[in-house]
Design an enzyme around this catalytic site. Sequence first.
Site, short mmCIF file in Angstrom:
data_model
loop_
_atom_site.label_atom_id
_atom_site.label_comp_id
_atom_site.label_asym_id
_atom_site.label_seq_id
_atom_site.Cartn_x
_atom_site.Cartn_y
_atom_site.Cartn_z
N ASN A 288 -60.67 74.00 -27.30
CA ASN A 288 -59.59 74.91 -26.90
C ASN A 288 -58.59 75.00 -28.04
OD1 ASN A 288 -57.37 76.15 -25.80
ND2 ASN A 288 -57.36 74.96 -23.90
N HIS B 133 -60.50 83.31 -23.04
CA HIS B 133 -59.89 82.11 -23.61
C HIS B 133 -60.87 80.96 -23.44
CE1 HIS B 133 -57.28 78.95 -24.66
NE2 HIS B 133 -57.07 78.50 -23.43
N CYS C 189 -51.50 79.27 -24.49
CA CYS C 189 -52.89 79.75 -24.59
C CYS C 189 -53.00 81.26 -24.34
CB CYS C 189 -53.79 78.99 -23.63
SG CYS C 189 -53.87 77.24 -24.02
O1 UT7 Z 1 -55.84 76.21 -22.18
C1 UT7 Z 1 -54.99 75.95 -21.10
C2 UT7 Z 1 -55.74 75.82 -19.91
N1 UT7 Z 1 -56.29 74.48 -19.78
C3 UT7 Z 1 -57.35 74.36 -19.05
O2 UT7 Z 1 -57.88 75.36 -18.62
C4 UT7 Z 1 -57.86 72.99 -18.69
C5 UT7 Z 1 -58.30 73.03 -17.27
N2 UT7 Z 1 -58.82 71.76 -16.77
C6 UT7 Z 1 -60.00 71.26 -17.15
O3 UT7 Z 1 -60.68 71.82 -17.97
C7 UT7 Z 1 -60.49 70.02 -16.44
O4 UT7 Z 1 -59.64 69.73 -15.34
C8 UT7 Z 1 -60.58 68.80 -17.37
C9 UT7 Z 1 -61.72 68.98 -18.35
C10 UT7 Z 1 -59.27 68.62 -18.12
C11 UT7 Z 1 -60.85 67.53 -16.56
O5 UT7 Z 1 -62.00 67.67 -15.76
P1 UT7 Z 1 -61.98 67.16 -14.24
O6 UT7 Z 1 -63.34 67.38 -13.72
O7 UT7 Z 1 -60.84 67.90 -13.57
O8 UT7 Z 1 -61.71 65.61 -14.40
P2 UT7 Z 1 -60.47 64.71 -13.96
O9 UT7 Z 1 -59.27 64.98 -14.82
O10 UT7 Z 1 -60.26 64.83 -12.50
O11 UT7 Z 1 -61.02 63.26 -14.32
C12 UT7 Z 1 -62.20 62.76 -13.72
C13 UT7 Z 1 -62.49 61.36 -14.26
C14 UT7 Z 1 -61.31 60.43 -14.17
O12 UT7 Z 1 -61.82 59.15 -13.83
P3 UT7 Z 1 -61.70 58.57 -12.32
O13 UT7 Z 1 -60.22 58.55 -12.05
O14 UT7 Z 1 -62.43 59.57 -11.47
O15 UT7 Z 1 -62.34 57.23 -12.43
C15 UT7 Z 1 -60.78 60.37 -15.58
O16 UT7 Z 1 -60.13 59.15 -15.87
O17 UT7 Z 1 -62.85 61.44 -15.66
C16 UT7 Z 1 -62.04 60.51 -16.40
N3 UT7 Z 1 -61.79 61.05 -17.73
C17 UT7 Z 1 -62.57 60.79 -18.79
N4 UT7 Z 1 -63.68 60.05 -18.94
C18 UT7 Z 1 -64.25 60.01 -20.16
C19 UT7 Z 1 -60.79 61.89 -18.11
N5 UT7 Z 1 -60.92 62.18 -19.41
C20 UT7 Z 1 -62.01 61.52 -19.86
C21 UT7 Z 1 -62.66 61.45 -21.10
N6 UT7 Z 1 -63.78 60.69 -21.20
N7 UT7 Z 1 -62.23 62.12 -22.19
#
Ligand code: UT7
Length: 323
Positions: A280, A250, A114
């Site tokens: 992204n 980004h 990225c």
């Molecule tokens: O370009 C390179 C750089 N990349 C980034 O900058 C990405 C950085 N990270 C992020 O943007 C965020 O961490 C994410 C958007 C990837 C995730 O957000 P989060 O608030 O950190 O969520 P999480 O991964 O901790 O997941 C929270 C919950 C989980 O459920 P439980 O375990 O709390 O019941 C996941 O299973 O959300 C669930 N979940 C989803 N639910 C519906 C994860 N993906 C999805 C989805 N739809 N697509």
Amino acid sequence: MLRSVLIGTGSALPRTAVSNADLAQRVNTTDEWIVERTGIRNRHIAEADETTATLATNAGRHALDAAGIDAASIDLIVLATATPDQTFPASATIVQSALGCRAGGIAFDVAAVCSGFLYAVGVADSMLRTGMAKRALVIGAETFSRILDWEDRGTCVLFGDGAGAIVLEAQEQEGDLQRGILATRLHADGAHNQLLFVDGGPSTTGTVGKLRMKGREVFRHAVVNLAEVLREVLGEAGFSSDDLDWLVPHQANARILDATARKLNLPPEKVIVTVDRHANTSAASVPLALDQAVRDGRIKRGDLVMLEAMGGGFTWGASLLRI
Ligand code: UT7
């Protein structure tokens, strides 16, 4: 002083747009979750006949048209990508011949995921200022849809395909309001190389592999690293964040954009946001956003613009330029 001056921008998106609602039909997700956690509403996904090199070529052509120059005058192509058409040759060489850029010029790919476009800008700027080339086409192009695990809802909803390009020209600049790239800082910390990676490659599995990410940890590092490198670049160039006309970040997650802008005390109106429409697009995201803002008239000649990105490796960087 010799500076790398931006003389044209261009971009290209695959023809097929995929909304969150479309995705929710094949992945266990919802529009609400994606919008709330990321700000993404839409992304473009490449069809079989659209590749990183075809998107890069189209973006490059638009940038050359905007600059009003002949492709044959381009003697350097730096293409940032983590999804090249083939393991080799470099996709930059495919673009070189497709556009009719100068045969015998320099063309190579840069892999910094990225942050790739920032790395490509840093390399091209160094080569232009040291006289190795006179006119550079710097491209970020990706087809991340090809390396996504469509069973993993935690990653597949986050990414899209696309390409963005700029033309940089070595020009003598004098005085207070010098145009061109004023400062660039690039960083990497390989201790984190397993937080965002692809689980395959030519030298390990012999396959292309799929993207894997520990999103929460990437998020935490992104906010800290980006705020630091932005301050570093501003300090090196002798500016403060108040002097910035635009931040072109980004486009990974709207919450990262908001947090970074807040840390710099930048009002949201100065931040270019395309993550809602493109998701992204990795190395393509910064030049895609830059091109959109140039074409819609927001970014104008004389503006002070900061570009920044963070990605797998980890790698991160920022570049300050006057348009
Ligand atoms: O370009 C390179 C750089 N990349 C980034 O900058 C990405 C950085 N990270 C992020 O943007 C965020 O961490 C994410 C958007 C990837 C995730 O957000 P989060 O608030 O950190 O969520 P999480 O991964 O901790 O997941 C929270 C919950 C989980 O459920 P439980 O375990 O709390 O019941 C996941 O299973 O959300 C669930 N979940 C989803 N639910 C519906 C994860 N993906 C999805 C989805 N739809 N697509």
